[in-house]
Design a protein around this motif. Structure first.
Motif, mmCIF file in Angstrom:
data_model
loop_
_atom_site.group_PDB
_atom_site.id
_atom_site.type_symbol
_atom_site.label_atom_id
_atom_site.label_comp_id
_atom_site.label_asym_id
_atom_site.label_seq_id
_atom_site.Cartn_x
_atom_site.Cartn_y
_atom_site.Cartn_z
ATOM 1 N N ASP A 260 1.016 -1.382 0.237
ATOM 2 C CA ASP A 260 -0.081 -0.298 0.257
ATOM 3 C C ASP A 260 0.845 1.124 -0.003
ATOM 4 O O ASP A 260 0.563 2.517 0.883
ATOM 5 C CB ASP A 260 -0.821 0.056 1.394
ATOM 6 N N THR A 261 1.520 1.494 -0.787
ATOM 7 C CA THR A 261 2.711 1.969 -1.221
ATOM 8 C C THR A 261 2.056 3.744 -1.527
ATOM 9 O O THR A 261 2.781 4.581 -1.051
ATOM 10 C CB THR A 261 3.805 2.613 -2.380
ATOM 11 N N GLU A 262 0.841 3.773 -1.837
ATOM 12 C CA GLU A 262 0.128 5.039 -2.060
ATOM 13 C C GLU A 262 -0.446 5.798 -0.182
ATOM 14 O O GLU A 262 -0.059 6.677 -0.460
ATOM 15 C CB GLU A 262 -0.682 5.187 -2.305
ATOM 16 N N TYR A 263 0.072 4.863 0.107
ATOM 17 C CA TYR A 263 -0.703 5.548 2.136
ATOM 18 C C TYR A 263 -0.016 5.296 3.029
ATOM 19 O O TYR A 263 -0.133 4.845 3.919
ATOM 20 C CB TYR A 263 -1.920 4.910 2.076
ATOM 21 N N GLY A 264 1.713 5.013 2.470
ATOM 22 C CA GLY A 264 2.364 5.243 3.421
ATOM 23 C C GLY A 264 3.407 4.334 3.208
ATOM 24 O O GLY A 264 4.554 3.496 4.757
ATOM 25 N N ALA A 265 2.729 2.759 3.441
ATOM 26 C CA ALA A 265 4.479 1.627 3.202
ATOM 27 C C ALA A 265 5.242 1.383 2.429
ATOM 28 O O ALA A 265 5.578 2.712 1.981
ATOM 29 C CB ALA A 265 3.160 0.503 2.316
ATOM 30 N N GLY A 266 6.371 2.193 3.358
ATOM 31 C CA GLY A 266 7.826 1.636 3.141
ATOM 32 C C GLY A 266 8.564 2.784 3.956
ATOM 33 O O GLY A 266 9.738 3.339 2.843
ATOM 34 N N GLN A 267 7.706 4.461 4.154
ATOM 35 C CA GLN A 267 7.959 5.616 4.306
ATOM 36 C C GLN A 267 7.821 5.907 5.812
ATOM 37 O O GLN A 267 7.212 5.207 6.413
ATOM 38 C CB GLN A 267 6.630 6.669 3.556
ATOM 39 N N GLY A 268 8.911 6.660 5.636
ATOM 40 C CA GLY A 268 8.825 6.517 7.124
ATOM 41 C C GLY A 268 10.394 6.100 7.897
ATOM 42 O O GLY A 268 10.771 5.167 7.473
ATOM 43 N N THR A 269 10.567 6.344 8.760
ATOM 44 C CA THR A 269 11.722 5.269 10.395
ATOM 45 C C THR A 269 10.662 3.842 10.333
ATOM 46 O O THR A 269 9.549 3.995 10.661
ATOM 47 C CB THR A 269 11.269 6.201 11.671
ATOM 48 N N GLU A 270 11.385 3.177 10.027
ATOM 49 C CA GLU A 270 10.380 1.195 10.664
ATOM 50 C C GLU A 270 10.789 1.177 12.139
ATOM 51 O O GLU A 270 12.107 1.033 11.946
ATOM 52 C CB GLU A 270 11.454 0.737 9.140
ATOM 53 N N LEU A 271 9.558 1.104 12.971
ATOM 54 C CA LEU A 271 9.547 0.983 13.752
ATOM 55 C C LEU A 271 9.758 -0.619 14.194
ATOM 56 O O LEU A 271 10.683 -0.814 14.846
ATOM 57 C CB LEU A 271 8.662 1.591 14.988
ATOM 58 N N GLU A 272 9.486 -1.579 13.459
ATOM 59 C CA GLU A 272 9.537 -3.218 13.755
ATOM 60 C C GLU A 272 9.183 -3.297 12.428
ATOM 61 O O GLU A 272 8.593 -2.482 11.662
ATOM 62 C CB GLU A 272 8.041 -3.369 14.642
ATOM 63 N N PRO A 273 9.085 -4.474 11.658
ATOM 64 C CA PRO A 273 8.938 -5.383 10.493
ATOM 65 C C PRO A 273 7.585 -4.934 10.381
ATOM 66 O O PRO A 273 6.732 -5.071 10.549
ATOM 67 C CB PRO A 273 9.357 -6.422 10.620
ATOM 68 N N GLY A 274 7.573 -3.196 9.264
ATOM 69 C CA GLY A 274 6.069 -3.452 8.920
ATOM 70 C C GLY A 274 5.406 -2.139 9.630
ATOM 71 O O GLY A 274 4.778 -1.709 8.905
ATOM 72 N N GLY B 167 4.874 11.783 13.108
ATOM 73 C CA GLY B 167 3.748 11.675 14.559
ATOM 74 C C GLY B 167 3.614 10.478 14.901
ATOM 75 O O GLY B 167 2.763 10.251 15.521
ATOM 76 N N ARG B 168 2.890 9.944 13.927
ATOM 77 C CA ARG B 168 1.937 8.441 13.336
ATOM 78 C C ARG B 168 2.709 7.549 13.330
ATOM 79 O O ARG B 168 3.216 7.612 12.656
ATOM 80 C CB ARG B 168 0.519 8.781 12.730
ATOM 81 N N ILE B 169 1.907 6.291 14.296
ATOM 82 C CA ILE B 169 2.747 4.653 13.326
ATOM 83 C C ILE B 169 1.636 4.321 12.331
ATOM 84 O O ILE B 169 0.208 4.764 13.275
ATOM 85 C CB ILE B 169 3.292 4.468 14.598
ATOM 86 N N LYS B 170 1.678 3.474 11.894
ATOM 87 C CA LYS B 170 0.851 2.900 10.862
ATOM 88 C C LYS B 170 1.525 1.311 10.256
ATOM 89 O O LYS B 170 2.489 1.490 9.546
ATOM 90 C CB LYS B 170 0.189 3.142 9.373
ATOM 91 N N ARG B 171 0.710 -0.164 10.381
ATOM 92 C CA ARG B 171 1.478 -1.027 10.367
ATOM 93 C C ARG B 171 0.306 -1.716 8.692
ATOM 94 O O ARG B 171 0.098 -0.953 8.709
ATOM 95 C CB ARG B 171 0.731 -1.861 10.929
ATOM 96 N N PHE B 172 1.592 -2.419 8.587
ATOM 97 C CA PHE B 172 2.082 -3.086 7.080
ATOM 98 C C PHE B 172 2.131 -4.304 6.802
ATOM 99 O O PHE B 172 2.926 -4.697 7.334
ATOM 100 C CB PHE B 172 2.073 -1.954 5.854
ATOM 101 N N PHE B 173 1.125 -4.765 6.786
ATOM 102 C CA PHE B 173 1.211 -6.585 6.638
ATOM 103 C C PHE B 173 1.641 -7.411 5.111
ATOM 104 O O PHE B 173 0.959 -6.909 4.116
ATOM 105 C CB PHE B 173 0.103 -6.960 7.060
ATOM 106 N N GLU B 174 2.418 -8.066 5.571
ATOM 107 C CA GLU B 174 2.627 -9.577 5.038
ATOM 108 C C GLU B 174 1.594 -10.694 4.808
ATOM 109 O O GLU B 174 0.764 -10.340 5.838
ATOM 110 C CB GLU B 174 4.039 -9.320 4.547
#
Length: 187
Positions: free
Chosen positions: A120-134, A140-147
């Motif tokens: 979901d690269t249009e909505y943030g996947a791979g963007q910003g600082t990776e805190l944990e896998p995905g 200032g917001r966190i968002k998870r992206f799932f495999e």
């Protein structure tokens, strides 16, 4: 509508309400209510719940923080809808939330959810600082992206009836999300 394949089961809830967690503007609550399904629309945002109350006055609303224990008894909900609301947390919190959803569902109850796809690269996947896998922090917001395998692992104690990566067209740009239909076992 993504809930169409499950509508007959959602309508057969013995008059018990479906929980709509992270209901936002109430799209799912409106859809279900129009089809005779009672709903409790829950969200952290009082502003969102005010909008839901205006759009769907017959729906009960409840301010709810998914990081806290749910204010529902064990095995009381026939079904839970969590549409794009379970991907804002660290992995340990996400696991606790899913365990809490399992606790609240009746034995054999159905969880229907959608979570962000890693594509979901249009909505943030791979963007910003990776805190944990995905899990990414940006602005200032966190968002998870799932495999797929992460999604399967999250629901390892459930019976997964459907797991599909879909493209949602309700936003400005195409959004990729996993749709999960998972059933709590009878034990």
């Amino acid at each position: 509508m993504w809930l169409d394949p499950f509508l007959s089961e959602l309508q057969a809830g013995d008059g018990l309400p479906v929980l709509d967690l992270g209901c936002g503007a109430g799209n799912n609550a409106l859809y279900l209510t129009e089809r005779g399904v009672p709903v409790v629309a829950c969200d952290l945002s009082e502003e969102a719940l005010k909008l839901v109350s205006e759009r769907v006055p017959e729906v009960r609303t409840l301010v709810l923080n998914l990081l806290e224990p749910l204010p529902f008894g064990d095995g009381t909900a026939p079904a839970i809808v969590a549409d794009l609301s379970l991907h804002y947390f660290h992995w340990a919190d996400t696991e606790r939330i899913v365990a809490e959803l399992r606790r609240v569902l009746k034995p054999g109850g159905l969880l229907l959810c959608r979570v962000n796809s890693i594509r979901d690269t249009e909505y943030g996947a791979g963007q910003g600082t990776e805190l944990e896998p995905g899990l990414y922090e940006s602005g200032g917001r966190i968002k998870r992206f799932f495999e797929r395998d992460q999604t399967e692992a999250l629901f390892a104690n459930w019976t997964i009836e459907a797991l599909e990566e879909n493209v949602l067209l309700r936003y400005e740009k195409p959004k990729r999300a996993w749709m999960v239909a998972a059933r709590r076992d009878w034990a």
